[in-house]
Each structure stands twice: as structure tokens, then as C-alpha cells.
Design an enzyme around this catalytic site. Structure first.
Site, PDB file in Angstrom:
ATOM      1  N   ASN A  62       0.839  -1.197   0.000  1.00 10.05           N
ATOM      2  CA  ASN A  62       0.000   0.000   0.000  1.00 10.05           C
ATOM      3  C   ASN A  62       0.876   1.250   0.000  1.00 10.05           C
ATOM      4  O   ASN A  62       2.061   1.178   0.355  1.00 10.05           O
ATOM      5  CB  ASN A  62      -0.897  -0.013   1.246  1.00 10.05           C
ATOM      6  CG  ASN A  62      -1.973  -1.076   1.140  1.00 10.05           C
ATOM      7  OD1 ASN A  62      -2.655  -1.167   0.125  1.00 10.05           O
ATOM      8  ND2 ASN A  62      -2.137  -1.879   2.189  1.00 10.05           N
ATOM      9  N   CYS A  70      -4.273  -8.573  -3.683  1.00 11.26           N
ATOM     10  CA  CYS A  70      -4.765  -7.401  -4.418  1.00 11.26           C
ATOM     11  C   CYS A  70      -5.341  -7.926  -5.727  1.00 11.26           C
ATOM     12  O   CYS A  70      -4.587  -8.367  -6.613  1.00 11.26           O
ATOM     13  CB  CYS A  70      -3.646  -6.398  -4.681  1.00 11.26           C
ATOM     14  SG  CYS A  70      -4.227  -4.974  -5.636  1.00 11.26           S
ATOM     15  N   HIS A  79     -11.338  -7.990   5.084  1.00  9.14           N
ATOM     16  CA  HIS A  79     -12.418  -7.149   4.547  1.00  9.14           C
ATOM     17  C   HIS A  79     -13.632  -7.199   5.463  1.00  9.14           C
ATOM     18  O   HIS A  79     -13.998  -8.265   5.965  1.00  9.14           O
ATOM     19  CB  HIS A  79     -12.868  -7.662   3.173  1.00  9.14           C
ATOM     20  CG  HIS A  79     -11.879  -7.403   2.096  1.00  9.14           C
ATOM     21  ND1 HIS A  79     -11.839  -6.228   1.384  1.00  9.14           N
ATOM     22  CD2 HIS A  79     -10.862  -8.169   1.626  1.00  9.14           C
ATOM     23  CE1 HIS A  79     -10.844  -6.284   0.510  1.00  9.14           C
ATOM     24  NE2 HIS A  79     -10.235  -7.448   0.635  1.00  9.14           N
ATOM     25  N   GLU A  91      -9.873   1.499   1.238  1.00  9.23           N
ATOM     26  CA  GLU A  91      -8.823   0.480   1.330  1.00  9.23           C
ATOM     27  C   GLU A  91      -7.833   0.770   2.455  1.00  9.23           C
ATOM     28  O   GLU A  91      -7.324   1.896   2.558  1.00  9.23           O
ATOM     29  CB  GLU A  91      -8.049   0.414   0.009  1.00  9.23           C
ATOM     30  CG  GLU A  91      -8.795  -0.272  -1.099  1.00  9.23           C
ATOM     31  CD  GLU A  91      -7.853  -0.668  -2.218  1.00  9.23           C
ATOM     32  OE1 GLU A  91      -6.667  -0.952  -1.955  1.00  9.23           O
ATOM     33  OE2 GLU A  91      -8.316  -0.681  -3.369  1.00  9.23           O
ATOM     34  N   CYS A  97     -11.625  -2.025  -6.080  1.00  2.08           N
ATOM     35  CA  CYS A  97     -10.878  -2.936  -5.199  1.00  2.08           C
ATOM     36  C   CYS A  97     -11.346  -4.346  -5.531  1.00  2.08           C
ATOM     37  O   CYS A  97     -12.494  -4.721  -5.247  1.00  2.08           O
ATOM     38  CB  CYS A  97     -11.147  -2.598  -3.733  1.00  2.08           C
ATOM     39  SG  CYS A  97     -10.307  -3.722  -2.589  1.00  2.08           S
ATOM     40  N   GLY A 134     -11.937  -6.552  -2.570  1.00  2.76           N
ATOM     41  CA  GLY A 134     -13.131  -6.019  -1.903  1.00  2.76           C
ATOM     42  C   GLY A 134     -14.403  -6.427  -2.629  1.00  2.76           C
ATOM     43  O   GLY A 134     -15.444  -6.696  -1.998  1.00  2.76           O
TER      44      GLY A 134
HETATM   45  N1  LIG Z   1      -5.460  -2.163   0.463  1.00  2.00           N
HETATM   46  C1  LIG Z   1      -5.498  -3.599   0.399  1.00  2.00           C
HETATM   47  C2  LIG Z   1      -4.656  -4.164  -0.710  1.00  2.00           C
HETATM   48  C3  LIG Z   1      -5.072  -3.762  -2.094  1.00  2.00           C
HETATM   49  C4  LIG Z   1      -6.437  -4.297  -2.558  1.00  2.00           C
HETATM   50  C5  LIG Z   1      -6.732  -3.985  -3.977  1.00  2.00           C
HETATM   51  N2  LIG Z   1      -6.693  -2.724  -4.491  1.00  2.00           N
HETATM   52  C6  LIG Z   1      -7.545  -4.997  -4.733  1.00  2.00           C
HETATM   53  O1  LIG Z   1      -7.799  -4.765  -5.921  1.00  2.00           O
HETATM   54  O2  LIG Z   1      -7.856  -6.054  -4.182  1.00  2.00           O
HETATM   55  C7  LIG Z   1      -5.047  -4.214   1.739  1.00  2.00           C
HETATM   56  O3  LIG Z   1      -4.295  -3.574   2.490  1.00  2.00           O
HETATM   57  O4  LIG Z   1      -5.437  -5.346   2.024  1.00  2.00           O
END
Ligand SMILES: N[C@@H](CCC[C@H](N)C(=O)O)C(=O)O
Length: 275
Positions: A66, A75, A159, A205, A214, A217
Site C-alpha cells: 500500500n 490485491c 475485509h 482500502e 478494489c 473487496g
Molecule cells: N489495500 C489492500 C490491498 C489492495 C487491494 C486492492 N486494491 C484490490 O484490488 O484487491 C489491503 O491492504 O489489504
């Protein structure tokens, strides 16, 4: 000697991708944060490195960072981008990448005239035990003891998904990321169910803030919606940057399909950034 990088994105969730398979760069979190900073560095939502895989079936070990320098186990959007990159390099349309969250299999379709490939990544099985997310205390992960009772799971990263009528509730994201219930912090999704096979999603995020998309997500929100009986197991998830198709298969694996695109390539003098 400047270091080559690629700037890629999936639905506007953008990445600096550095290939360390030949020369390890030993990038520190401080340097990664400086490079990811949009004001003083190259700028990106996540910083992605490729190093040699430790398992023969995988083409690369892929790590996700990140912009605050923290590392994430998964990711989704960057996984699609790296898969498209490795497909272009090897000519393989079926390939495997290794991540901290596990081995991911990908299917890459040919790119369109704008260079946008459509990629399906098997994001593996969602983990719904409270210890695996992780949460700070034993609790029902279908309804966490927080206002709005989000559902939580891990897709290799933590999540929580709130099901809301009004996406303006997403302004609660920054505080919720830091809630003591999440010892490793968490990505906070706000999902509005528009039909049994369609949702609108915004994700705050962890370590990055709001992004245009995401992928992990979207997987988490779709699985959580199905677990809660709010939707079926195949959903179009609309995010600010476009749409992904998420299918929670009978074998418990989550398939994520969406675009991956190379924006530009460049070179950077790493020594110009603090270690
Ligand atoms: N911020 C997330 C990692 C990145 C997730 C992403 N952009 C995606 O597409 O899944 C974390 O810290 O877990």
C-alpha cells in the site's frame, strides 16, 4: 542506473509494477511509500513487485504494498494486471502466480485495440473464521458487533462489508479501518444491492484510502452478500472505475473477472528516494 517500471491499472485502481526477478532491489517500506506518493514519487494505489517464485508451477512471486508502505496479502486488480503482463511475456493464457495469500490461477484473454485484456483470476477460498480475518475477539463474522453489522472475511487480506441503502455511509471508512476489532486494520466496503446479481460498491482500502476499484473487496462483498442471503453467487459488482464479474463457485473458490491494462513504462532513479 535507473530502474524500469510499468504503470498498470485495473478499472482505475493503479499500480507501479517493478520486476525484481533478475535483480533484487530490497526496497524498504519507506522507499516504497515515497515512490507510491502521488506528490513526490511516481504515484499509485499499490506498489507491486515480482520476484522469483519458490514453487515451480508459479511464474513469479508477487507482492503488494500500500502507499503507506504496509504489505497486503492480496490485491485482486493487481493480480489481473500481473497475469496479463506474464501472459504477454510467455504467451501462456493459463498461468499461476504466487502471492503471500496463496497460489492464484489466472486465465488471460487477448487484449482489445486499446490494450485492455480481460482476465479471470481464481482468488481462492474466502476465509470466514474470526481468527483468519483476523478479528480481535471471537465473534460471528456474518454480523460483526459494530454499528451497521458488517460481514467480514479474508480473501488473503481482511475485509468488512456493510450493506447500505446510501453509499454516503462510506465516509465511515477511515475510522472503521482503525477499529480495535481489526488488529491488522481492514478494508471497509459499502455495498448497495441493486438486484440479486448486481451491486454497487465503494471500498475504503486499508493503507490506501478510497480507490476507483478494489478487486479483493469486490470478491469479499459478493461472497458476504451471498452468505447473508442478499444475493446469488454470481454478481456484477459496479465500482467507481467500472464493473467486475464475481462468481463464488460450488467448490468455494471465488472467480474474479475484469480488465487489466498497461498505462505506460518508465524509469526511476531509486536513490533519489529515502531508504
Ligand atoms: N489495500 C489492500 C490491498 C489492495 C487491494 C486492492 N486494491 C484490490 O484490488 O484487491 C489491503 O491492504 O489489504
Amino acid at each position: 542506473m535507473p530502474t524500469h517500471f510499468r504503470k498498470m491499472h485495473g478499472l482505475g485502481n493503479d499500480f507501479v509494477v517493478i520486476d525484481e526477478r533478475e535483480y533484487p532491489l530490497n526496497l524498504t517500506p519507506t522507499r516504497i511509500a515515497a515512490l507510491a506518493d502521488r506528490r513526490r514519487g511516481i504515484g499509485c494505489d499499490q506498489f507491486v513487485t515480482l520476484s522469483p517464485a519458490t514453487i515451480t508451477e508459479a511464474l513469479a512471486f508477487v507482492r503488494f504494498f500500500n502507499p503507506d508502505g504496509s504489505e497486503a496479502g492480496a490485491c485482486g486488480n493487481a493480480s489481473r494486471c500481473v497475469a496479463s503482463l506474464l501472459a504477454a511475456e510467455t504467451g501462456n493464457t493459463e498461468l499461476t502466480i504466487q502471492t503471500r495469500g496463496g497460489l492464484l490461477k489466472a486465465h488471460v484473454r487477448p487484449a482489445d485495440e486499446e490494450g485492455r485484456a480481460t482476465v479471470t483470476v481464481d482468488m481462492g477460498r474466502p476465509r470466514t473464521d474470526w481468527q483468519d480475518i483476523p478479528l480481535a475477539q471471537e465473534t460471528d463474522t456474518l454480523r460483526l458487533p459494530l454499528e451497521g453489522e458488517p460481514a467480514a472475511l479474508s480473501m488473503g487480506n481482511p475485509h468488512a462489508t456493510f450493506f447500505v441503502e446510501d453509499l454516503a455511509e462510506a465516509e465511515r471508512g477511515p475510522a472503521l479501518e482503525m477499529d480495535p476489532l481489526f488488529p491488522d486494520r481492514a478494508n471497509i466496503g459499502f455495498a448497495r444491492i441493486d438486484a440479486p446479481d448486481r451491486m454497487r460498491l465503494r471500498v475504503w482500502e486499508r493503507g490506501a484510502g478510497f480507490t476507483l476499484a478494489c478487486g479483493s473487496g469486490a470478491c469479499a462483498a459478493a461472497v458476504n452478500a451471498a452468505r447473508r442471503g442478499l444475493a446469488g453467487r454470481r454478481m456484477t459488482v459496479e465500482v467507481d472505475g467500472g464493473e467486475m464479474l464475481i462468481a463464488w463457485e460450488a467448490n468455494d473458490h471465488v472467480l474474479m473477472t475484469g480488465p487489466a491494462q498497461l498505462a505506460f513504462e518508465g524509469a526511476v532513479d531509486l536513490k533519489a528516494y529515502p531508504e
